[in-house]
Design an enzyme around this catalytic site. Structure first.
Site: not given
Length: 252
Positions: A6, A8, A107
């Site tokens: 993931d 970010g 997300d």
């Protein structure tokens, strides 16, 4: 085993799952200037440090479009696998009821997918990272909208940059709300202030929903803030990794 990544704006969260079980996880800084070779070395080191050898699936979600290609190529170099990337064309099982579903960040999609499967509905998800986001799922599991505001670290960095006498500080829970020096006052504003905002948003969200909701907090700073909220809140550090696992299983 599944490698879930993931991406970010500040950190990249990496997790390895064996079925539903999280074997290991870690964080690395997000750097858009790094090459695919550099990311390959970082991913390879992470897997080696955790004694992970057999990766048979990879899924990536990213809010940094410039890194998708580099990371996809990096994992192909390391794992010899083409990664699934969360985006148009991938099945999520999530009904998105906002003005333009294409605007919804990967997300937020991943977090909502996990919350829909793991917790009673309706649900409210707060993700505390570079931005602080609040997402709302109705009783049918539809993503109906939410809020986006500045993240805690982002706010503190702007405050220190704009106010000559205020220093950079580490983020921790203050001993009391009424700070007696600059640093404790900044911590109070950052942590307690964010907790008060979340408490207030929960009440407003539930007012518009017309019913009580399950509240989940995730993100790097989620635990410190959630402990200072007055509502019942579930702290789920692995919400997005679970969401990636669920989406991968829907598409494999």
């Amino acid at each position: 085993m599944l490698l879930a990544i993931d991406v970010g704006n500040t950190n990249i969260v990496v997790g390895v799952l064996d079925g539903d079980r999280l074997m290991c996880s870690g964080r690395m800084s997000t750097n858009i200037n790094e090459t695919e070779d550099e990311y390959a070395m970082r991913i390879s080191s992470f897997l080696r440090l955790n004694s992970i050898e057999n990766i048979d699936g990879v899924i990536i979600s990213s809010v940094v479009p410039a890194l998708i290609r580099a990371l996809s190529n990096a994992v192909k170099m390391v794992c010899k696998i083409n990664a699934l990337v969360v985006g148009p064309g991938l099945k999520t099982g999530l009904s998105i009821k906002i003005d333009d579903p294409a605007q919804l960040g990967a997300d937020l999609v991943v977090g909502a997918v996990a919350a829909k499967e793991k917790y009673p509905l309706p649900a409210i998800i707060f993700d505390l990272g570079t931005a602080t986001t609040g997402s709302v799922l109705d009783k049918n599991g539809c993503f109906i909208g939410g809020t986006i505001t500045t993240g805690i670290k982002t706010s503190l960095n702007a405050l220190s940059a704009g106010a000559a006498l205020l220093p950079q500080i580490d983020i921790s829970t203050p001993k009391k709300v009424i700070g007696t020096n600059s640093i404790e006052s900044m911590r109070s504003g950052a942590v307690i202030g964010t907790a008060c905002m979340i408490d207030g948003l929960i009440e407003r969200f539930e007012e518009e929903l017309g019913e009580k909701a399950t509240v989940i907090v995730t993100g790097g700073l989620g635990k410190a803030v959630a402990k200072n909220c007055r509502h019942d809140i579930i702290i789920d550090d692995n919400l997005l990794i679970d969401g990636l696992r669920i989406i991968y299983n829907k598409n494999k």
